[in-house]
Design a protein around this motif. Structure first.
Motif, PDB file in Angstrom:
ATOM      1  N   SER A  23      41.336   5.092  37.512  1.00 25.69           N
ATOM      2  CA  SER A  23      41.555   5.788  36.239  1.00 25.69           C
ATOM      3  C   SER A  23      40.310   6.586  35.879  1.00 25.69           C
ATOM      4  O   SER A  23      39.210   6.353  36.382  1.00 25.69           O
ATOM      5  CB  SER A  23      41.872   4.782  35.127  1.00 25.69           C
ATOM      6  OG  SER A  23      40.740   3.944  34.877  1.00 25.69           O
ATOM      7  N   TYR A  62      45.308   8.709  35.341  1.00 26.68           N
ATOM      8  CA  TYR A  62      45.276   7.839  36.519  1.00 26.68           C
ATOM      9  C   TYR A  62      45.520   8.645  37.806  1.00 26.68           C
ATOM     10  O   TYR A  62      46.224   9.662  37.784  1.00 26.68           O
ATOM     11  CB  TYR A  62      46.337   6.741  36.386  1.00 26.68           C
ATOM     12  CG  TYR A  62      46.191   5.934  35.116  1.00 26.68           C
ATOM     13  CD1 TYR A  62      45.294   4.865  35.046  1.00 26.68           C
ATOM     14  CD2 TYR A  62      46.930   6.246  33.980  1.00 26.68           C
ATOM     15  CE1 TYR A  62      45.155   4.123  33.878  1.00 26.68           C
ATOM     16  CE2 TYR A  62      46.783   5.526  32.805  1.00 26.68           C
ATOM     17  CZ  TYR A  62      45.885   4.460  32.771  1.00 26.68           C
ATOM     18  OH  TYR A  62      45.733   3.731  31.600  1.00 26.68           O
ATOM     19  N   TYR A  98      51.510   5.037  36.008  1.00 27.06           N
ATOM     20  CA  TYR A  98      50.838   4.042  36.860  1.00 27.06           C
ATOM     21  C   TYR A  98      51.727   2.792  36.919  1.00 27.06           C
ATOM     22  O   TYR A  98      52.519   2.535  36.017  1.00 27.06           O
ATOM     23  CB  TYR A  98      49.448   3.693  36.306  1.00 27.06           C
ATOM     24  CG  TYR A  98      49.461   2.971  34.995  1.00 27.06           C
ATOM     25  CD1 TYR A  98      49.439   1.577  34.932  1.00 27.06           C
ATOM     26  CD2 TYR A  98      49.486   3.682  33.785  1.00 27.06           C
ATOM     27  CE1 TYR A  98      49.459   0.912  33.705  1.00 27.06           C
ATOM     28  CE2 TYR A  98      49.506   3.035  32.571  1.00 27.06           C
ATOM     29  CZ  TYR A  98      49.498   1.652  32.548  1.00 27.06           C
ATOM     30  OH  TYR A  98      49.525   0.986  31.324  1.00 27.06           O
TER      31      TYR A  98
END
Length: 343
Positions: A218, A223, A205
């Motif tokens: 998330s 994620y 991420y």
């Protein structure tokens, strides 16, 4: 007493000439009548023979009925005509079938052609080429969906690293190429387009994203932050906030309730009158948003893109879609019944 004897006088030259002419005249007449006799006999023979032939011809029965007018011939003609019509009909059906096949093959070949073009695209940075993996291009409900959800982990980390560094030019250049392909493809197929690129449930991420965004994308599995998404030139964005065509780096806050088709479908029974105005695509989304509330991870690329683009959807790998309350089950069945009207 002896009868007196008369002695013939010898012919003079003049007498001799008359005698010769007389003999010639007799010969000519004899030849003429002989020839006339032969002609008359010949004519008589001709008429006799001709008469005999006419008599024989008249005595012979002639079938004056045309062959094609006999029942057998007529039946054969009809059979041949029917066969011809059947054959012609078969040819037309074959031609129509081939035409439909050509249309189908043409559509498939178009999708395959542009899928290959997308697969050949690369993000060029610092002498290195980044790939988003294999693209999947499908045509559903009048829209063409271009998605890539299997980005190699190392390349995904580098893409987010470019975002964190503020090095957006390589990403924007690549995104504009994706847009050009999507736009050309949609024009050829006369369909809208939807782009969705990004892995679900991964560890990568962008570190510079606001914490609220990271939390929104998330889940317990990791994620699911989009790399590139949008359905028009104006809303095509990189890593959630960056417009591909423009300088905006933020989105206006969204009202989660406006992102639902039926915000209360988890505890309020729907009615058929509420479903009638919806299109088949809207009905499909309304039915699946019931599962999306629970975090269901969709296999269909268009549903993944759609719900990942909402602020309320949180993927949950542990939810298998079997647990719904009584009202949700009722609403799912009602929507399915309405969807059958379009099939």
């Amino acid at each position: 007493m002896e009868s007196p004897v008369f002695e013939e006088e010898p012919l003079t030259k003049e007498g001799e000439t008359r005698s010769v002419h007389k003999n010639h005249h007799k010969g000519f007449k004899l030849a003429f009548f002989s020839l006339l006799g032969i002609v008359l006999v010949g004519l008589a023979a001709f008429f006799i023979i001709n008469n005999l032939l006419d008599t024989t011809h008249k005595a012979t029965p002639v079938n004056t009925t045309k062959k094609e007018n006999t029942p057998k011939a007529a039946s054969k003609n009809k059979e041949d005509t029917d066969k011809k019509e059947t054959t012609e009909s078969g040819i037309e059906e074959d031609a129509q079938s081939k035409q439909e096949e050509v249309v189908v093959n043409s559509e498939e070949s178009i999708l395959r052609f542009y899928t290959n073009k997308l697969n050949n695209l690369r993000i060029f940075t610092s002498g290195r080429e980044l790939s988003v993996g294999e693209w999947n291009v499908t045509l559903q409900d009048g829209s063409v969906f271009l998605s890539a959800s299997d980005i190699p982990s190392r390349d995904l980390a580098r893409i987010f690293g470019l975002f964190d560094e503020g090095n957006l030019l390589p990403l924007k250049t690549w995104a504009k190429e994706v847009y050009q392909i999507a736009d050309t493809l949609s024009k050829e197929l006369h369909a809208d387009w939807v782009i969705g690129v990004g892995n679900n449930c991964v560890g990568e991420y962008p570190a510079t994203l606001p914490q609220s965004d990271i939390l929104n994308f998330s889940g317990s599995c990791g994620y699911s932050i989009p790399v590139l998404e949008g359905s028009s030139k104006g809303n095509l964005t990189l890593v959630i906030h960056t417009n591909v065509f423009g300088t905006s780096t933020s989105r206006p806050p969204r009202d989660p309730s406006s992102e639902y088709i039926f915000p209360d479908s988890d505890f309020v029974r729907l009615t058929m009158s509420e479903l009638v105005p919806l299109t088949p695509r809207q009905l499909r989304l309304a039915r699946n948003e019931i599962y999306a509330r629970h975090g269901y991870i969709f296999e269909s690329a268009d549903l993944r893109v759609y719900f990942l683009n909402t602020s309320w959807y949180f993927p949950d790998p542990s939810y298998d879609g079997t647990t719904l309350n009584a009202i949700e089950k009722y609403n799912v069945k009602l929507i399915l019944d309405r969807e059958k009207d379009f099939k």
